[in-house]
Design a protein around this motif. Structure first.
Motif: not given
Length: 124
Positions: A7-26
């Motif tokens: 229902v919330c866009g933040v939840g959808a965004a967090v699904d994509v970037i959740e995990g220890k390494w994804k933000t570092f990879i980006l």
């Protein structure tokens, strides 16, 4: 890759970037295409298996593009898609907010629920 309905866009965004390494990879791919080995060298501490898994998930979510070149030896490069670039722009805003938050001194050492690294374990 849609994992849950949100229902919330933040939840959808967090699904994509959740995990220890994804933000570092980006962050690593923000400067341009990187070969797998180069990305791994820029991310000390990540295993080959985890990097492969995280890149596949980011690719499935449409934020990372994988390009395989038919050469000998084979060459594969990873880069941000336009969707990935826009996600990175949002992460830059979050980074700026975090830096301001740190400057104010309102962040406790260790974060939520985590004791400072040099503290003794709490008695139960």
């Amino acid at each position: 890759m849609q994992r849950n309905s949100h229902v919330c866009g933040v939840g959808a965004a967090v699904d994509v970037i959740e995990g220890k390494w994804k933000t570092f990879i980006l962050w690593t791919l923000a400067d341009g295409p990187r070969r797998f080995g180069e990305a791994r060298r820029l991310l000390p501490g990540i295993s080959e298996k985890v990097l492969t898994q995280q890149l596949r998930e980011l690719e499935a979510d449409g934020v990372v593009h994988r390009e395989a070149f038919e050469e000998v030896p084979p060459r594969v490069e990873y880069s941000l898609t336009s969707k990935g670039r826009s996600l990175f722009e949002a992460l830059e805003l979050l980074d700026a907010w975090g830096r301001r938050h740190l400057e104010v001194g309102s962040v406790s050492v260790g974060g939520l629920g985590a004791p400072p690294p040099d503290s003794a374990p709490a008695a139960v």
